[in-house]
Design a protein around this motif. Structure first.
Motif, PDB file in Angstrom:
ATOM      1  N   ARG A  88     -20.657  19.123 -37.602  1.00 15.11           N
ATOM      2  CA  ARG A  88     -20.845  17.422 -37.527  1.00 15.11           C
ATOM      3  C   ARG A  88     -20.553  16.816 -38.919  1.00 15.11           C
ATOM      4  O   ARG A  88     -21.513  16.108 -39.264  1.00 15.11           O
ATOM      5  CB  ARG A  88     -22.588  17.439 -36.899  1.00 15.11           C
ATOM      6  CG  ARG A  88     -22.994  18.347 -35.977  1.00 15.11           C
ATOM      7  CD  ARG A  88     -22.255  18.036 -34.335  1.00 15.11           C
ATOM      8  NE  ARG A  88     -22.210  16.791 -34.050  1.00 15.11           N
ATOM      9  CZ  ARG A  88     -21.202  16.286 -33.225  1.00 15.11           C
ATOM     10  NH1 ARG A  88     -20.435  17.165 -32.774  1.00 15.11           N
ATOM     11  NH2 ARG A  88     -20.998  15.158 -33.049  1.00 15.11           N
ATOM     12  N   ASN A 123     -22.513  11.254 -33.899  1.00 18.23           N
ATOM     13  CA  ASN A 123     -23.687  12.139 -34.091  1.00 18.23           C
ATOM     14  C   ASN A 123     -23.291  13.016 -35.197  1.00 18.23           C
ATOM     15  O   ASN A 123     -23.844  14.111 -35.104  1.00 18.23           O
ATOM     16  CB  ASN A 123     -24.166  12.886 -33.014  1.00 18.23           C
ATOM     17  CG  ASN A 123     -25.639  13.408 -33.222  1.00 18.23           C
ATOM     18  OD1 ASN A 123     -26.258  12.968 -33.894  1.00 18.23           O
ATOM     19  ND2 ASN A 123     -25.634  14.623 -32.582  1.00 18.23           N
ATOM     20  N   ASN A 125     -23.425  14.450 -38.937  1.00 16.29           N
ATOM     21  CA  ASN A 125     -24.655  14.628 -39.959  1.00 16.29           C
ATOM     22  C   ASN A 125     -24.138  14.463 -41.355  1.00 16.29           C
ATOM     23  O   ASN A 125     -24.939  14.243 -42.133  1.00 16.29           O
ATOM     24  CB  ASN A 125     -25.269  16.188 -40.032  1.00 16.29           C
ATOM     25  CG  ASN A 125     -26.536  16.179 -40.715  1.00 16.29           C
ATOM     26  OD1 ASN A 125     -27.279  15.508 -40.759  1.00 16.29           O
ATOM     27  ND2 ASN A 125     -26.228  17.119 -41.850  1.00 16.29           N
ATOM     28  N   ARG A 126     -22.769  14.561 -41.667  1.00 17.49           N
ATOM     29  CA  ARG A 126     -22.325  14.387 -43.055  1.00 17.49           C
ATOM     30  C   ARG A 126     -20.933  13.717 -42.986  1.00 17.49           C
ATOM     31  O   ARG A 126     -20.194  14.088 -42.196  1.00 17.49           O
ATOM     32  CB  ARG A 126     -22.244  15.607 -43.715  1.00 17.49           C
ATOM     33  CG  ARG A 126     -21.659  15.617 -45.149  1.00 17.49           C
ATOM     34  CD  ARG A 126     -21.459  16.989 -45.760  1.00 17.49           C
ATOM     35  NE  ARG A 126     -20.631  17.286 -46.817  1.00 17.49           N
ATOM     36  CZ  ARG A 126     -21.390  17.138 -48.014  1.00 17.49           C
ATOM     37  NH1 ARG A 126     -22.573  16.647 -48.388  1.00 17.49           N
ATOM     38  NH2 ARG A 126     -20.355  16.902 -49.021  1.00 17.49           N
ATOM     39  N   LEU A 172     -25.397  11.636 -46.001  1.00 20.96           N
ATOM     40  CA  LEU A 172     -26.065  12.498 -44.768  1.00 20.96           C
ATOM     41  C   LEU A 172     -26.515  11.437 -43.923  1.00 20.96           C
ATOM     42  O   LEU A 172     -27.248  10.227 -44.256  1.00 20.96           O
ATOM     43  CB  LEU A 172     -26.955  13.469 -45.375  1.00 20.96           C
ATOM     44  CG  LEU A 172     -26.594  14.457 -46.496  1.00 20.96           C
ATOM     45  CD1 LEU A 172     -27.875  15.370 -46.890  1.00 20.96           C
ATOM     46  CD2 LEU A 172     -25.522  15.407 -45.946  1.00 20.96           C
ATOM     47  N   LYS A 173     -26.629  11.967 -42.698  1.00 24.42           N
ATOM     48  CA  LYS A 173     -27.376  11.160 -41.708  1.00 24.42           C
ATOM     49  C   LYS A 173     -28.739  10.990 -41.887  1.00 24.42           C
ATOM     50  O   LYS A 173     -29.392   9.607 -41.802  1.00 24.42           O
ATOM     51  CB  LYS A 173     -27.200  11.687 -40.297  1.00 24.42           C
ATOM     52  CG  LYS A 173     -27.761  10.807 -39.215  1.00 24.42           C
ATOM     53  CD  LYS A 173     -27.541  11.423 -37.703  1.00 24.42           C
ATOM     54  CE  LYS A 173     -27.801  10.457 -36.795  1.00 24.42           C
ATOM     55  NZ  LYS A 173     -27.300  11.077 -35.351  1.00 24.42           N
ATOM     56  N   GLU A 174     -29.735  11.723 -42.603  1.00 23.49           N
ATOM     57  CA  GLU A 174     -31.012  11.378 -42.930  1.00 23.49           C
ATOM     58  C   GLU A 174     -31.170  10.434 -44.031  1.00 23.49           C
ATOM     59  O   GLU A 174     -32.165   9.479 -43.958  1.00 23.49           O
ATOM     60  CB  GLU A 174     -31.714  12.521 -43.335  1.00 23.49           C
ATOM     61  CG  GLU A 174     -31.194  13.234 -44.700  1.00 23.49           C
ATOM     62  CD  GLU A 174     -31.763  14.808 -44.950  1.00 23.49           C
ATOM     63  OE1 GLU A 174     -32.152  14.746 -46.129  1.00 23.49           O
ATOM     64  OE2 GLU A 174     -31.899  15.414 -44.193  1.00 23.49           O
TER      65      GLU A 174
END
Length: 182
Positions: A88, A123, A125-126, A172-174
């Motif tokens: 991802r 979607n 993540n990075r 990053l997604k977070e």
């Protein structure tokens, strides 16, 4: 706007068309752009027409043409390349061909559109990128959009008779989600 895919305030992104080949070539050949992108070999418009066809078949990259809204003209290219669909993640690429289109906020706007798309739609993540330590305008645009410097790639590129350092930057997604909730 011609066939818009992602729309910003001043620019929009659309799928590349064969007639975009001249701006893709200019992004690699113009001396001002090459000074930051480090292309060492000239490329022709014909070559870029062929590359555009090949890129449409590559399932591990997504390419867009960057166009201004007023006037409606192609000014560069951007992409998510080396996509890792399992992990991802992808590497972000952007090239605005001519200096007359720099420092107008286009790069920052493109970066935001791509990052939002990568996290919201794909979607991921990075998202990561490499940028010359000698390109503070680009570093600032990436930081404005949440990218953080993770390290320095020492003497990563040879150009104009010297070696150049690059930053490895990523978001990053977070971290992106935290900035969205503010």
């Amino acid at each position: 706007m011609t066939n818009p895919f992602l729309i910003g305030e001043k620019i929009y992104l659309r799928a590349p068309e064969e007639e975009d080949a001249p701006v893709y070539a200019l992004s690699e050949n113009h001396p001002q752009a090459r000074a930051y992108l480090y292309y060492a070999v000239p490329s022709s418009i014909r070559e870029h027409r062929l590359r555009l066809q090949e890129r449409l078949k590559d399932h591990n990259s997504i390419w867009w043409t960057i166009a201004t809204k007023e006037p409606d003209e192609a000014i560069g290219t951007t992409a998510l390349v080396r996509i890792d669909w399992v992990g991802r993640m992808a590497t972000f690429y952007i090239a605005i061909a001519e200096a007359k289109n720099w420092s107008k906020g286009y790069g920052s706007e493109v970066t935001k559109l791509i990052v939002d798309y990568a996290f919201e739609t794909l979607n991921f993540n990075r998202i990561q990128l490499h940028v010359s330590t000698e390109n503070p305008r680009a570093v600032k645009a990436y930081e404005k959009n949440g990218f953080k410097i993770e390290g320095t790639l020492r003497q990563a590129m040879y150009f104009a008779n010297q070696y150049h350092d690059f930053y490895l930057m990523a978001i990053l997604k977070e971290d992106w989600l935290k900035t969205r909730s503010k």
